[in-house]
Enzyme design. Structure first.
Site, PDB file in Angstrom:
ATOM      1  N   GLY A   1       0.755  -1.298   0.040  1.00 50.51           N
ATOM      2  CA  GLY A   1       0.068  -0.093  -0.093  1.00 50.51           C
ATOM      3  C   GLY A   1       0.926   1.119  -0.057  1.00 50.51           C
ATOM      4  O   GLY A   1       2.028   1.330  -0.273  1.00 50.51           O
TER       5      GLY A   1
ATOM      6  N   GLY B   1       0.217   1.489   7.391  1.00 47.05           N
ATOM      7  CA  GLY B   1       0.194   0.353   8.251  1.00 47.05           C
ATOM      8  C   GLY B   1       0.699  -1.112   7.737  1.00 47.05           C
ATOM      9  O   GLY B   1       0.690  -2.186   8.298  1.00 47.05           O
ATOM     10  N   LYS B   2       1.672  -1.089   6.821  1.00 46.02           N
ATOM     11  CA  LYS B   2       2.115  -1.914   6.113  1.00 46.02           C
ATOM     12  C   LYS B   2       3.155  -2.954   7.225  1.00 46.02           C
ATOM     13  O   LYS B   2       3.309  -3.801   7.472  1.00 46.02           O
ATOM     14  CB  LYS B   2       2.952  -1.938   4.990  1.00 46.02           C
TER      15      LYS B   2
ATOM     16  N   ASP C   1      10.890  -6.840   4.982  1.00 47.93           N
ATOM     17  CA  ASP C   1      10.174  -5.374   4.817  1.00 47.93           C
ATOM     18  C   ASP C   1      10.955  -4.445   3.653  1.00 47.93           C
ATOM     19  O   ASP C   1      11.811  -4.765   3.362  1.00 47.93           O
ATOM     20  CB  ASP C   1      10.307  -4.694   6.273  1.00 47.93           C
ATOM     21  N   GLU C   2      10.073  -3.386   3.500  1.00 44.13           N
ATOM     22  CA  GLU C   2      10.453  -2.727   2.194  1.00 44.13           C
ATOM     23  C   GLU C   2      10.902  -3.451   1.063  1.00 44.13           C
ATOM     24  O   GLU C   2      12.152  -2.968   0.396  1.00 44.13           O
ATOM     25  CB  GLU C   2      11.640  -1.594   2.746  1.00 44.13           C
TER      26      GLU C   2
ATOM     27  N   GLN D   1      10.354  -3.114  -1.753  1.00 46.37           N
ATOM     28  CA  GLN D   1      10.371  -2.381  -3.129  1.00 46.37           C
ATOM     29  C   GLN D   1      11.852  -2.115  -3.557  1.00 46.37           C
ATOM     30  O   GLN D   1      12.538  -1.558  -4.553  1.00 46.37           O
ATOM     31  CB  GLN D   1       9.214  -1.387  -3.155  1.00 46.37           C
TER      32      GLN D   1
ATOM     33  N   CYS E   1      -6.437   9.739   3.508  1.00 46.36           N
ATOM     34  CA  CYS E   1      -5.789  11.122   2.758  1.00 46.36           C
ATOM     35  C   CYS E   1      -5.886  12.226   3.555  1.00 46.36           C
ATOM     36  O   CYS E   1      -6.711  12.584   4.338  1.00 46.36           O
ATOM     37  CB  CYS E   1      -7.055  11.159   1.921  1.00 46.36           C
TER      38      CYS E   1
ATOM     39  N   CYS F   1      -7.245  13.220  -4.779  1.00 46.84           N
ATOM     40  CA  CYS F   1      -6.132  14.603  -4.235  1.00 46.84           C
ATOM     41  C   CYS F   1      -4.735  14.195  -4.508  1.00 46.84           C
ATOM     42  O   CYS F   1      -4.082  15.454  -4.513  1.00 46.84           O
ATOM     43  CB  CYS F   1      -6.337  14.501  -2.748  1.00 46.84           C
TER      44      CYS F   1
HETATM   45 ZN   LIG Z   1      -8.259  12.949  -0.976  1.00 42.11          ZN
END
Ligand SMILES: [Zn+2]
Length: 208
Positions: A17, A22-23, A90-91, A93, A147, A182
Site C-alpha cells: 500500500g 500500516g504495512k 520489509d521494504e 520495493q 488521505c 487529491c
Molecule cells: Zn483525498
C-alpha cells in the site's frame, strides 16, 4: 489440525500500500503471531545506506521487531537459518529484482514468506518487485492510509519535497498519504521553476 497456522506447504503473502498505511505494522503483527506459535522466524530489510547487520523494523506506531539488514537479495539466502520456517521481508520495493526469485525459491522450499512494501512510487508508478510478487503470491493484502487532504481511504504517496529521485527516504513532512482524487503525480513543476520566472509573459503585440 495442529492448532496453529504453520503449514508445511510454502507460500507468499504480500502486504502492500502507500506510505502511512500500516504495512510494517501488519508485517510485525503476522510475524509476532508466528513467533508466539514457536515458529522459527527471520526478518530481512534492505540497506538504504551503509548500515549492515543487526537492526530492527520499527512501525510508525513504534512497534519493533529485530531484523537483519541485507545488501541485496542474495544475502537473504546466505543468512537464512537451516531451520527457518517463516521469512519476513520489509521494504521489499527497495531490493534488487532478484528478490522475486528468492521469495519464490523460499516458498518452493516450504517456507512461509511474508513481504511488505510500497506498491507505487511518488508518481503512482508500480514498483516492479512488488507488482511481480503480487502476481505470484498466494495472498495479497492492500493496506489503505487516510488521505491527508480529504480523509478518504488513500492508496498514493504524495511527495512534498522537490526531487525526481525515485527513492527519497523519509516520512513525516516529506510525504503524505493522498487518495486518487487529491493525488498530484506532477507536483515537481511547482518547485522546479522559480515563481518570478514562471509568471506568464505578456502576450506580444500583433503587428498590423
Ligand atoms: Zn483525498
Amino acid at each position: 489440525m495442529n492448532g496453529y497456522h504453520y503449514s508445511p506447504l510454502g507460500h507468499i503473502e504480500v502486504i502492500c500500500g502507500s506510505m502511512f498505511s500500516g504495512k510494517s505494522e501488519e508485517l510485525i503483527r503476522r510475524l509476532r503471531r508466528a513467533q508466539i506459535a514457536r515458529q522459527r522466524v527471520m526478518i530481512f530489510k534492505p540497506a538504504l545506506d551503509d548500515r549492515y547487520g543487526e537492526d530492527e523494523i520499527v512501525s510508525h506506531s513504534q512497534q519493533r521487531i529485530p531484523a537483519f539488514v541485507t545488501r541485496g537479495s542474495a544475502d537473504i539466502l546466505d543468512h537464512l537459518g537451516d531451520r527457518t520456517q517463516v521469512v519476513g521481508i520489509d521494504e521489499v520495493q527497495f531490493f534488487d529484482s532478484g528478490v522475486v526469485e528468492v521469495c519464490n525459491r523460499l516458498a518452493n522450499m516450504g517456507l512461509r514468506v511474508v513481504v511488505a512494501g510500497l506498491d507505487q512510487d511518488y508518481r503512482g508508478v508500480p514498483f516492479e518487485n512488488v507488482a511481480q510478487l503480487m502476481a505470484i503470491a498466494e495472498y495479497v493484502t492492500k493496506t489503505l492510509a487516510v488521505c491527508a487532504r480529504c480523509g478518504a481511504p488513500a492508496n498514493r504517496s504524495q511527495r512534498l519535497i522537490a526531487s525526481d529521485e525515485r527513492i527519497v527516504v523519509g516520512a513525516s513532512g516529506m510525504y503524505e498519504a493522498r487518495c486518487r482524487r487529491c493525488f498530484d503525480p506532477e507536483p515537481q513543476a511547482q518547485f522546479a521553476i522559480p515563481l518570478e520566472q514562471a509568471a506568464p509573459t505578456a502576450p506580444t503585440q500583433k503587428p498590423d
